[in-house]
Design a protein around this motif. Structure first.
Motif, PDB file in Angstrom:
ATOM      1  N   SER A  47       1.049  -0.816  -0.440  1.00 34.20           N
ATOM      2  CA  SER A  47       0.005  -0.683   0.316  1.00 34.20           C
ATOM      3  C   SER A  47       0.684   1.383  -0.153  1.00 34.20           C
ATOM      4  O   SER A  47       2.085   1.032   0.667  1.00 34.20           O
ATOM      5  CB  SER A  47      -1.145   0.370   1.486  1.00 34.20           C
ATOM      6  N   TYR A  49       0.912   5.709   1.121  1.00 35.33           N
ATOM      7  CA  TYR A  49       1.590   6.349   1.508  1.00 35.33           C
ATOM      8  C   TYR A  49       1.200   8.177   0.998  1.00 35.33           C
ATOM      9  O   TYR A  49       2.415   7.759   0.362  1.00 35.33           O
ATOM     10  CB  TYR A  49       1.222   5.347   3.232  1.00 35.33           C
ATOM     11  N   PRO A 213      -1.650  -3.622  12.215  1.00 38.94           N
ATOM     12  CA  PRO A 213      -1.883  -3.712  10.679  1.00 38.94           C
ATOM     13  C   PRO A 213      -2.145  -4.995  10.711  1.00 38.94           C
ATOM     14  O   PRO A 213      -2.928  -5.532   9.458  1.00 38.94           O
ATOM     15  CB  PRO A 213      -0.188  -3.709  10.350  1.00 38.94           C
ATOM     16  N   SER A 408       3.049  -0.638   7.957  1.00 34.17           N
ATOM     17  CA  SER A 408       2.135  -1.529   7.617  1.00 34.17           C
ATOM     18  C   SER A 408       2.559  -2.267   7.369  1.00 34.17           C
ATOM     19  O   SER A 408       1.759  -3.214   7.897  1.00 34.17           O
ATOM     20  CB  SER A 408       0.875  -0.849   6.452  1.00 34.17           C
ATOM     21  N   ASN A 438      -7.223  -2.116   2.735  1.00 33.19           N
ATOM     22  CA  ASN A 438      -6.980  -1.842   1.460  1.00 33.19           C
ATOM     23  C   ASN A 438      -7.776  -0.941   0.589  1.00 33.19           C
ATOM     24  O   ASN A 438      -6.837  -0.015   0.078  1.00 33.19           O
ATOM     25  CB  ASN A 438      -6.006  -3.110   1.099  1.00 33.19           C
ATOM     26  N   HIS A 443      -8.440   4.158   4.170  1.00 31.42           N
ATOM     27  CA  HIS A 443      -7.590   3.675   4.781  1.00 31.42           C
ATOM     28  C   HIS A 443      -5.913   4.720   4.904  1.00 31.42           C
ATOM     29  O   HIS A 443      -4.993   3.897   5.478  1.00 31.42           O
ATOM     30  CB  HIS A 443      -6.950   2.576   3.985  1.00 31.42           C
ATOM     31  N   GLN A 444      -6.754   5.717   3.968  1.00 28.14           N
ATOM     32  CA  GLN A 444      -5.029   6.244   4.059  1.00 28.14           C
ATOM     33  C   GLN A 444      -4.822   6.779   5.890  1.00 28.14           C
ATOM     34  O   GLN A 444      -3.492   7.504   5.581  1.00 28.14           O
ATOM     35  CB  GLN A 444      -5.264   7.679   3.017  1.00 28.14           C
ATOM     36  N   MET A 447      -2.790   4.287   7.725  1.00 29.45           N
ATOM     37  CA  MET A 447      -1.695   3.908   7.041  1.00 29.45           C
ATOM     38  C   MET A 447      -1.205   5.426   7.602  1.00 29.45           C
ATOM     39  O   MET A 447      -0.052   5.027   7.544  1.00 29.45           O
ATOM     40  CB  MET A 447      -1.418   4.155   5.555  1.00 29.45           C
ATOM     41  N   GLN A 451       2.290   4.555   9.265  1.00 27.05           N
ATOM     42  CA  GLN A 451       3.469   5.010   8.979  1.00 27.05           C
ATOM     43  C   GLN A 451       3.884   6.452  10.004  1.00 27.05           C
ATOM     44  O   GLN A 451       5.294   6.280  10.072  1.00 27.05           O
ATOM     45  CB  GLN A 451       3.576   5.598   7.153  1.00 27.05           C
TER      46      GLN A 451
END
Length: 551
Positions: A47, A49, A213, A408, A438, A443-444, A447, A451
């Motif tokens: 994924s 970010y 995650p 993640s 995802n 989802h961001q 993430m 992160q």
């Protein structure tokens, strides 16, 4: 000559005792480099970010940690005077974290996929009596056999209670294991750094373990979090006591826990090897080495005995219908070395050293263990030769950044199941699924939290390069860094992805939590010195510390 020999032995002992510190600082430098590389040129996993949002999340995490530092400092005197109030407060904290852990585990359940599919379905089939033997998959991948047999016993217990939803039972087991990892990480940090450092550890623990995650999937990576953190707690606790009646049982438990963990995920053994290396380096500088040698022997003997016992139980289990000792179709180090020397194209960049179907099928077609090993080594040598020294160095640099940079931990990067396949269809779970899925709209946000927290953890782990205080250079802390250094070296050579780091997430969190109070103290001291100087100079000019006004 005798004094000269004594002096030489003493100097040699001092240098040997410094080796763990130097190895730990080398690890810090590697972590710092991987962080810088990913800030400048992100190496995405499965994924992507937004770096800006991730850095904003990092700032928020640091602000929360700063607030926690201030709160703990103010509450500490009250806590010492009101013990029962403190206990109730911590019961409330742990209850909330457990509730969140279980709520997330329930909401984000997905159908078993990739290797976790074989583990779940064989375990459920054995527990219900639908099958009598494990599938041929375990001949090729015997490393997952122990976890399957343990899960089978758990399923049999669950079924005996009258609960038939084994998918939900697996999700709750995964949540309980991750929660236990959080508790053990907290107590390891508390033993090494005190209450303040332990309180800070709950912040990254919440982001990376409670809101894991990998809350979606029960597999060896999440299960091994329990063993790495347990081994750390046992060894640290043994070091903190002088009573043999306490130390010896702790050493025995640490060795046996490592044997079980090794049977589930072989890289668990690295933490035990790191502890042994650190202890051996300390031997020449010790006047009495008996305790260290005894500890190494007891832990090593317990591991060996536990490993042999587990192997005996696997061989004599009626569900295993193949010879584990002579298994020519099993994957071996040659295959994983071969896989670790190639890259494939992922959705957001290249995957370095990750699983690929072509290498897997090539290895499966080779008959015999020795032939597989020779074939794997030959392919590895050819690939490295084709890249050349500079090319292979660049490959390892990219592989390091790719493995180390993904907060993640390569979630949603295995198998074919996506967030379109969540098991729960209840409307109350949709908001959680929108964060963890995802392909879901929010989802961001998740993430960025993962992160951003990971960036903070990596930065604090690398902080001893500048903060070389005695508390951060202790042998037990250096042993943690050596374990992670060993893991990184292993992953640089063999098959790898960020998921393979996850079982040692507690170690990263412990190191980061130990660094933060020291960082605050050093910065605070420098600010006080500078502020004090300014005040002193100002007081000479004006009682209020301000320059006099003149016409």
């Amino acid at each position: 000559m005798a004094p000269a020999r004594h002096l030489s032995h003493r100097v040699g002992g001092q240098w040997a005792a410094r080796l763990p510190t130097l190895a730990g600082l080398a690890f810090c430098a590697i972590v710092l480099w991987s962080l810088i590389v990913n800030l400048v040129a992100p190496h995405y996993g499965a994924s992507t970010y937004n770096t800006g949002w991730a850095l904003a999340a990092s700032a928020a995490v640091l602000a929360i940690m700063g607030g926690a530092f201030s709160a703990v400092s103010k509450v500490a005197p009250l806590a010492t005077r009101n013990r029962w109030l403190t206990i109730l407060a911590w019961v409330a904290v742990w209850s909330v974290l457990l509730a969140v852990q279980m709520r997330v585990s329930y909401a984000v359940r997905i159908p078993p996929d990739w290797d976790s599919y074989a583990i779940f379905w064989d375990a459920s089939g054995l527990a219900t009596g639908a099958i009598e033997h494990v599938s041929p998959y375990f001949q090729i991948n015997p490393n997952n056999l122990l976890l399957t047999l343990l899960l089978t016993s758990y399923f049999e217990y669950v079924l005996s209670l009258g609960f038939s939803d084994l998918s939900m039972a697996t999700a709750f087991l995964n949540g309980i294991i991750l929660f236990a990892g959080t508790i053990l990480t907290y107590y390891a940090t508390r033993m090494l750094g005190g209450r303040k450092a332990a309180a800070f550890s709950l912040i990254p623990c919440t982001a990376l373990l409670v809101l894991s995650p990998w809350a979606t999937t029960f597999y060896s990576d999440t299960t091994s979090v329990l063993f790495t953190s347990l081994i750390l707690c046992l060894l640290v606790r043994a070091r903190r006591t002088n009573k043999a009646t306490v130390r010896i049982p702790l050493w025995v438990l640490a060795g046996f826990a490592a044997a079980v963990g090794y049977g589930i995920k072989p890289t668990v053994i690295i933490c035990l090897v790191a502890a042994a290396i650190t202890a051996l380096c300390l031997l020449p500088a010790r006047k009495s080495a008996a305790s260290l040698l005894l500890g190494i022997m007891i832990v090593g003997g317990s591991f060996y005995g536990g490993h042999k016992l587990i192997a005996h139980m696997e061989r004599n289990n009626s569900a295993v219908n193949f010879d584990l000792q002579s298994n020519p179709v099993a994957m071996n180090p040659g295959h994983f070395l071969k896989v670790g020397s190639q890259s494939t194209q992922g959705p957001y960049g290249r995957f370095y050293g990750a699983y690929n179907q072509r290498d897997y099928l090539d290895t499966v077609t080779v008959k015999g263990s020795e032939a597989k090993l020779r074939a794997g080594l030959a392919v590895y040598a050819d690939r490295v030769s084709d890249m050349g020294p500079l090319g292979y160095t660049a490959f390892l640099n990219n592989k390091l950044a790719w493995v180390m940079g993904d907060g993640s931990f390569f979630t949603w990067g295995e198998g074919r199941v996506t967030s379109d396949n969540f098991i729960s269809q209840q409307p109350s779970d949709q908001a959680i699924q929108d964060l963890f899925g995802n392909k879901r709209p929010n989802h961001q946000w998740m993430m960025s939290i993962w992160q951003g927290t990971w960036f903070v953890v990596l930065a604090l782990v690398a902080a001893p390069l500048l903060l070389r205080t005695r508390s951060l250079m202790r042998p037990e802390v250096s042993a943690i860094r050596i374990a992670l250094l060993g893991l990184i070296v292993f992953l640089m050579l063999f098959e790898a992805r960020a998921r393979f780091l996850y079982l040692y997430a507690p170690y990263f969190i412990v190191l980061a939590s130990l660094s933060y109070p020291v960082l605050v103290e050093v910065v605070g001291r420098r600010c006080r010195v500078r502020y004090g100087r300014n005040t002193e100079a100002g007081s000479a000019r004006h009682p209020a510390g301000l320059p006099r006004l003149t016409r």
